[in-house]
Design a protein around this motif. Structure first.
Motif, PDB file in Angstrom:
ATOM      1  N   ALA A 128       0.926  -1.171  -0.055  1.00  0.00           N
ATOM      2  CA  ALA A 128      -0.060   0.094  -0.053  1.00  0.00           C
ATOM      3  C   ALA A 128       0.858   1.222  -0.151  1.00  0.00           C
ATOM      4  N   VAL A 132       1.126   4.263  -3.099  1.00  0.00           N
ATOM      5  CA  VAL A 132       0.711   5.250  -2.915  1.00  0.00           C
ATOM      6  C   VAL A 132       1.669   6.194  -3.383  1.00  0.00           C
ATOM      7  N   VAL A 137      -1.830   4.385  -6.768  1.00  0.00           N
ATOM      8  CA  VAL A 137      -3.063   4.565  -6.219  1.00  0.00           C
ATOM      9  C   VAL A 137      -3.179   5.648  -5.342  1.00  0.00           C
ATOM     10  N   GLU A 138      -4.679   6.195  -5.177  1.00  0.00           N
ATOM     11  CA  GLU A 138      -4.802   7.385  -4.400  1.00  0.00           C
ATOM     12  C   GLU A 138      -6.105   6.790  -3.375  1.00  0.00           C
ATOM     13  N   LEU A 139      -5.712   6.861  -2.220  1.00  0.00           N
ATOM     14  CA  LEU A 139      -6.251   6.474  -1.187  1.00  0.00           C
ATOM     15  C   LEU A 139      -6.911   7.802   0.127  1.00  0.00           C
ATOM     16  N   ASN A 140      -8.118   7.309   0.153  1.00  0.00           N
ATOM     17  CA  ASN A 140      -8.829   8.382   1.329  1.00  0.00           C
ATOM     18  C   ASN A 140      -9.304   7.399   2.405  1.00  0.00           C
ATOM     19  N   GLY A 144     -10.604   4.116  -2.447  1.00  0.00           N
ATOM     20  CA  GLY A 144      -9.386   4.349  -3.054  1.00  0.00           C
ATOM     21  C   GLY A 144      -9.525   4.109  -4.653  1.00  0.00           C
ATOM     22  N   CYS A 177     -10.392   0.015  -5.245  1.00  0.00           N
ATOM     23  CA  CYS A 177      -9.544  -0.523  -4.195  1.00  0.00           C
ATOM     24  C   CYS A 177     -10.068   0.367  -2.801  1.00  0.00           C
ATOM     25  N   ARG A 178      -9.545  -0.378  -1.810  1.00  0.00           N
ATOM     26  CA  ARG A 178      -9.884   0.378  -0.389  1.00  0.00           C
ATOM     27  C   ARG A 178      -8.997   0.141   0.634  1.00  0.00           C
ATOM     28  N   GLN A 179      -8.884   0.962   1.745  1.00  0.00           N
ATOM     29  CA  GLN A 179      -8.132   0.630   2.962  1.00  0.00           C
ATOM     30  C   GLN A 179      -8.794  -0.274   3.877  1.00  0.00           C
ATOM     31  N   SER A 188      -2.886   0.732   7.411  1.00  0.00           N
ATOM     32  CA  SER A 188      -3.723   0.093   6.356  1.00  0.00           C
ATOM     33  C   SER A 188      -2.905  -0.473   5.423  1.00  0.00           C
ATOM     34  N   LEU A 190      -4.004  -2.772   1.548  1.00  0.00           N
ATOM     35  CA  LEU A 190      -5.070  -2.751   0.522  1.00  0.00           C
ATOM     36  C   LEU A 190      -5.813  -4.017   0.343  1.00  0.00           C
TER      37      LEU A 190
END
Length: 241
Positions: A128, A132, A137-140, A144, A177-179, A188, A190
């Motif tokens: 992860a 990033v 990858v962009e996560l919030n 993601g 995708c998500r955390q 976190s 992926l």
């Protein structure tokens, strides 16, 4: 919103030691027979069958019959996330002296393991972080997105991104995708479609392999080379960063 009664029932079911052992055994996403799960829990197949029926009835497990065998698996990724979160809370509340006495199996779980259909532990968190950091990858806090550069990178690494692309225009839109909070790393890793894609590809292509009787995953020499050279991970016998 879940009722208090349903919450209490799920908590009671998951809190029983035998049922807890069986649920944990299923967290790698595989389906196991009643006999296999009874061995994990240290109980008879008859007793295990009763426990599994209760878990299935409330919706925590699904079951498939093949001949005379019944194969049980976690009903959904949300069940796996619930169990992972419970493990996180247990780890935080565990006495410090107990944390220091880490057995070999626990160390292997912390380095690399499966969380339903994706990687967790140091390997999952490191993947992860590097994706990033490189802008792939962009996560919030909620979800993601795999960037165009990320799709290009995954294609170059040999991963089939068509499932991700198909989901981009489906019901879930661009949430590829998500955390998923990691109980052992307190950070976190992926999950979601991307996490599942990397895990499945790694297993199918000999980058990683499962260790019998545990959710721990072994990173093979081939995998170490690919994760280091293609993904930019620093992997040694003790830790992934």
């Amino acid at each position: 919103m879940a009722t208090n009664a349903m919450f209490a029932e799920i908590a009671a079911l998951a809190g029983d030691p035998a049922r807890s052992s069986m649920l944990h055994a299923l967290m790698d996403g595989r389906a196991l027979t009643t006999t296999m799960l009874s061995r994990v829990a240290g109980i008879s197949p008859q007793t295990a069958s009763g426990h599994l029926s209760r878990l299935t009835a409330v919706g925590l497990l699904s079951v498939e019959k093949q001949g005379r065998f019944h194969y049980h698996r976690l009903a959904s990724a949300s069940v796996a996330r619930m169990l992972e979160t419970m493990m996180q809370v247990a780890a935080e509340l565990e006495p410090d002296r107990a944390r220091l006495s880490t057995e070999r199996g626990d160390a292997e779980l912390r380095k690399a393991r499966t969380c339903f259909d994706h990687f967790a532990g140091q390997l999952g968190v490191a993947l992860a972080d590097t994706l990033v950091a490189q802008g792939f990858v962009e996560l919030n806090a909620e979800a993601g997105m795999v960037t165009e550069a990320g799709l290009t990178f995954l294609d170059a690494a040999g991963l089939d991104t068509r499932p991700l692309l198909s989901r981009r225009t489906g019901r879930q839109g661009g949430l590829l995708c998500r955390q998923c909070f990691d109980w052992s790393e307190r950070r976190s890793h992926l999950g979601g479609g991307l996490g599942a894609l990397i895990c499945t590809h790694s297993m199918n292509n000999g980058w990683t392999r499962r260790l019998d009787g545990t959710r721990a995953v072994l990173i093979t020499p081939k995998g170490e080379k690919i994760f280091r050279e293609a993904f930019g991970l620093k992997i040694n016998s003790r830790r992934c960063t």
